[in-house]
Scaffold this active site. Structure first.
Site, short mmCIF file in Angstrom:
data_model
loop_
_atom_site.label_atom_id
_atom_site.label_comp_id
_atom_site.label_asym_id
_atom_site.label_seq_id
_atom_site.Cartn_x
_atom_site.Cartn_y
_atom_site.Cartn_z
N LYS A 98 0.85 -1.19 0.00
CA LYS A 98 0.00 0.00 0.00
C LYS A 98 0.89 1.24 0.00
CE LYS A 98 -4.18 -1.70 2.13
NZ LYS A 98 -3.95 -2.99 1.51
N ASP A 132 -1.33 -1.92 -4.26
CA ASP A 132 -2.74 -2.04 -3.85
C ASP A 132 -3.46 -0.73 -4.15
OD1 ASP A 132 -1.96 -4.43 -2.75
OD2 ASP A 132 -2.39 -3.88 -0.67
N MET A 133 -4.78 -0.80 -4.31
CA MET A 133 -5.56 0.44 -4.42
C MET A 133 -6.32 0.62 -3.11
SD MET A 133 -6.19 3.08 -6.14
CE MET A 133 -5.88 2.96 -7.90
N GLN A 161 -10.25 -0.93 -9.02
CA GLN A 161 -11.46 -1.43 -8.36
C GLN A 161 -12.71 -1.27 -9.23
OE1 GLN A 161 -10.63 1.57 -5.59
NE2 GLN A 161 -9.99 0.21 -3.93
N ARG A 182 -4.27 -5.46 -11.93
CA ARG A 182 -4.99 -6.47 -11.13
C ARG A 182 -6.37 -5.89 -10.86
NH1 ARG A 182 -2.29 -7.10 -5.64
NH2 ARG A 182 -3.72 -5.55 -4.83
N LYS A 185 -12.90 -6.13 -7.00
CA LYS A 185 -14.20 -5.44 -6.89
C LYS A 185 -14.06 -4.14 -6.09
CE LYS A 185 -17.11 -9.49 -7.40
NZ LYS A 185 -18.21 -10.30 -6.86
N GLY A 186 -13.26 -4.17 -5.01
CA GLY A 186 -13.11 -2.97 -4.17
C GLY A 186 -13.59 -3.25 -2.76
N HIS A 229 -12.72 -13.99 -5.68
CA HIS A 229 -13.07 -15.36 -5.28
C HIS A 229 -14.41 -15.74 -5.87
CE1 HIS A 229 -11.01 -13.13 -2.05
NE2 HIS A 229 -10.19 -14.15 -2.14
N ARG A 290 -12.06 -5.27 6.92
CA ARG A 290 -12.51 -5.29 5.52
C ARG A 290 -12.83 -6.71 5.07
NH1 ARG A 290 -8.43 -1.23 5.07
NH2 ARG A 290 -6.92 -2.64 4.17
C1 LIG Z 1 -5.54 -10.83 -4.69
C2 LIG Z 1 -6.48 -9.77 -4.17
C3 LIG Z 1 -6.00 -8.49 -4.02
C4 LIG Z 1 -6.87 -7.47 -3.55
N1 LIG Z 1 -6.41 -6.20 -3.49
C5 LIG Z 1 -7.27 -5.19 -3.19
C6 LIG Z 1 -6.88 -3.83 -3.27
O1 LIG Z 1 -5.72 -3.51 -3.53
N2 LIG Z 1 -7.82 -2.88 -3.02
C7 LIG Z 1 -9.13 -3.21 -2.72
O2 LIG Z 1 -9.94 -2.30 -2.54
N3 LIG Z 1 -9.50 -4.49 -2.60
C8 LIG Z 1 -8.63 -5.49 -2.83
N4 LIG Z 1 -9.03 -6.79 -2.75
C9 LIG Z 1 -10.35 -7.12 -2.14
C10 LIG Z 1 -11.46 -7.04 -3.18
O3 LIG Z 1 -11.69 -5.71 -3.55
C11 LIG Z 1 -12.77 -7.62 -2.61
O4 LIG Z 1 -13.17 -6.88 -1.49
C12 LIG Z 1 -12.67 -9.08 -2.22
O5 LIG Z 1 -11.89 -9.81 -3.10
C13 LIG Z 1 -14.08 -9.72 -2.18
O6 LIG Z 1 -14.66 -9.66 -3.45
P1 LIG Z 1 -14.78 -10.93 -4.45
O7 LIG Z 1 -14.30 -10.50 -5.77
O8 LIG Z 1 -14.10 -12.09 -3.88
O9 LIG Z 1 -16.35 -11.12 -4.62
P2 LIG Z 1 -17.53 -11.28 -3.59
O10 LIG Z 1 -18.77 -11.17 -4.40
O11 LIG Z 1 -17.37 -10.34 -2.44
O12 LIG Z 1 -17.34 -12.73 -3.05
C14 LIG Z 1 -17.53 -13.89 -3.86
C15 LIG Z 1 -17.49 -15.09 -2.94
O13 LIG Z 1 -16.16 -15.24 -2.43
C16 LIG Z 1 -16.17 -15.60 -1.06
N5 LIG Z 1 -15.59 -14.50 -0.26
C17 LIG Z 1 -15.28 -13.24 -0.68
N6 LIG Z 1 -14.72 -12.53 0.31
C18 LIG Z 1 -14.71 -13.35 1.39
C19 LIG Z 1 -14.25 -13.20 2.72
N7 LIG Z 1 -13.71 -12.07 3.16
N8 LIG Z 1 -14.38 -14.25 3.56
C20 LIG Z 1 -14.92 -15.42 3.15
N9 LIG Z 1 -15.37 -15.63 1.89
C21 LIG Z 1 -15.26 -14.61 1.02
C22 LIG Z 1 -17.63 -15.83 -0.70
O14 LIG Z 1 -17.93 -17.17 -0.90
C23 LIG Z 1 -18.37 -14.96 -1.69
O15 LIG Z 1 -19.66 -15.39 -1.94
C24 LIG Z 1 -8.20 -7.80 -3.21
C25 LIG Z 1 -8.67 -9.10 -3.37
C26 LIG Z 1 -7.83 -10.08 -3.86
C27 LIG Z 1 -8.37 -11.45 -4.04
#
Ligand SMILES: Cc1cc2nc3c(=O)[nH]c(=O)nc-3n(C[C@H](O)[C@H](O)[C@H](O)COP(=O)(O)OP(=O)(O)OC[C@H]3O[C@@H](n4cnc5c(N)ncnc54)[C@H](O)[C@@H]3O)c2cc1C
Length: 309
Positions: A98, A132-133, A161, A182, A185-186, A229, A290
Site C-alpha cells: 500500500k 494495492d488500491m 477497483q 490487477r 471489486k473494491g 473469489h 474489511r
Molecule cells: C488478490 C487480491 C488483491 C486485492 N487487493 C485489493 C486492493 O488492492 N484494493 C481493494 O480495494 N480491494 C482489494 N481486494 C479485495 C477485493 O476488492 C474484494 O473486497 C474481495 O476480493 C471480495 O470480493 P470478491 O471478488 O471475492 O467477490 P464477492 O462477491 O465479495 O465474493 C464472492 C465469494 O467469495 C467468497 N468471499 C469473498 N470474500 C470473502 C471473505 N472475506 N471471507 C470469506 N469468503 C469470502 C464468498 O464465498 C463470496 O460469496 C483484493 C482481493 C484479492 C483477491
C-alpha cells in the site's frame, strides 16, 4: 451497501477499536483464518506449503496510513529484505504493498523514492511488485504514482477497483501505456456518487472491464490479473478467454489466503496461473475488518470463537 457492512467498514477506521480489539484473545484467534501468522516466517512457511500444490504466492506486510515518515523507511527496508529472502528460499512469491504504508499521506516524493528502491531490488532479483488500491481519496494519486514509476520500471502493476464508476476509463487509459493491472471489486466504503452500491452492478462492471482487459491482452504484453473469489466471474473469465483464443497463461487469478481454498487448488489443477495473497504483520485490524465486511457471515465465525476452546 448493507448497514452491517457499513458498520464493519466504519470500525476499520476507528482508532479506539483499532487499539483495543486486537488485544482480545478470540479476535486474535479468529484472524488466523485469513493469515498464517504475524511474522514473515509464518508467511514463508505457508508459501512453501502452497508451492507444493502448484500455488504461487504474493506477500503483503500489513500496515497503512503511516503518520511518521521515518516508519516508511523501515517498511521499505523490510520489503527489500523480504525480496532477498524470497529469492534465497526459491519461492515463487511476489509482493503487494500500500502506498500509504510508504508514507504517501506525508510525502509523494519520498514514497516514490522508497518504492523505487523496492522495485529496483525486485528487478535485480527478477521479481514483481503490485500496488494495492486504497480508498477513493487515493485513486488519482495512486494512478499518478503508478504512471510515474512505471516509466522506469516494467516489473510493477496496479490494482483497480470495479466498484468505482471511473475505473472503466482508467483501465482504457492504462492499457494505452501497457500497464499491468490487477482487477478487484473494491473493499472500501464509497458513496453512490462515485461507486456502484449493489453487488449485481459491481459484478456487471467487473465483467465489462474483464472483457476489455482480455480483448486488449491480444495486443499488449503486461500482466492481467483477476483478483476475485467469485466463482461465477472466474468461470466467465475462463470461458471468455477461451472464446476469443487467449492463451491460458495470459489471464492470472489471485485469491486471498484462507478464502476459497478448494477453488484455488482446482484452478491450479487446470493449469491456470494462480497466486495466493498472504498477509502478515501486526497491523492487521483495518485489513481484517474489511475481510469481515466482504462477507458478514464471517462475523459468526468470530462469535463462535468466543464460545469454543
Ligand atoms: C488478490 C487480491 C488483491 C486485492 N487487493 C485489493 C486492493 O488492492 N484494493 C481493494 O480495494 N480491494 C482489494 N481486494 C479485495 C477485493 O476488492 C474484494 O473486497 C474481495 O476480493 C471480495 O470480493 P470478491 O471478488 O471475492 O467477490 P464477492 O462477491 O465479495 O465474493 C464472492 C465469494 O467469495 C467468497 N468471499 C469473498 N470474500 C470473502 C471473505 N472475506 N471471507 C470469506 N469468503 C469470502 C464468498 O464465498 C463470496 O460469496 C483484493 C482481493 C484479492 C483477491
Amino acid at each position: 451497501m448493507s448497514l452491517f457492512r457499513s458498520l464493519l467498514l466504519w470500525a476499520s477506521k476507528n482508532n479506539i477499536l483499532r487499539r483495543k480489539l486486537p488485544e482480545l484473545y478470540f479476535v486474535r484467534k479468529a484472524v488466523k483464518r485469513f493469515m498464517p501468522g504475524e511474522k514473515l516466517e509464518d508467511a514463508i512457511e505457508a508459501a512453501k506449503k502452497l508451492q507444493q500444490n502448484n500455488l504461487d504466492t504474493v506477500f503483503t506486510y500489513l500496515g497503512e496510513n503511516l503518520t511518521d515518515i521515518s516508519e516508511a523507511e523501515s517498511v521499505k527496508n523490510h520489503y527489500v529484505k523480504v525480496l532477498q529472502r524470497i529469492s534465497d528460499e526459491k519461492l515463487n512469491t511476489e509482493i503487494s504493498l500500500k502506498l500509504t504504508q510508504l508514507g504517501l499521506d506525508l510525502s509523494f516524493e519520498k514514497a516514490v523514492k522508497h518504492f523505487e528502491e523496492i522495485v529496483l531490488q525486485a528487478n535485480n532479483l527478477d521479481n514483481f511488485v503490485w500496488i494495492d488500491m486504497e480508498g477513493s481519496s487515493y485513486t488519482q494519486t495512486t494512478l499518478d504514482f503508478y504512471s510515474k514509476v512505471s516509466k522506469n520500471f516494467t516489473n510493477c502493476g496496479l490494482c483497480l477497483q470495479a466498484y468505482l464508476y471511473r475505473t472503466k476509463n482508467d483501465v482504457k487509459k492504462n492499457l494505452k501505456i501497457n500497464s499491468s493491472i490487477r482487477l478487484v471489486k473494491g473493499a472500501y466504503r464509497e458513496s453512490s456518487e462515485i461507486a456502484f452500491q449493489k453487488k449485481s452492478e459491481v459484478d456487471k462492471n467487473y465483467i465489462d472491464i474483464a472483457k476489455i482487459l482480455l480483448e486488449r491482452s491480444k495486443e499488449f504484453n503486461p500482466r492481467i490479473v483477476f483478483g476475485t473469489h467469485d466463482s461465477k466471474i472466474i468461470n466467465y473469465v475462463k470461458e471468455y478467454a477461451k472464446k476469443i483464443n487467449i492463451e491460458k497463461e495470459k489471464a492470472e487469478f489471485h485469491l486471498l489466503y484462507g478464502i476459497q481454498t478448494l477453488e484455488q487448488e482446482k484452478l491450479a489443477g487446470e493449469g491456470l496461473h494462480v497466486k495466493v495473497l498472504i498477509s502478515y504483520g501486526e497491523a492487521w485490524f483495518p485489513w481484517y475488518m474489511r475481510r469481515l465486511a466482504e462477507r458478514p457471515a464471517n462475523v459468526w465465525f468470530v462469535l463462535k470463537n468466543i464460545f469454543s476452546k
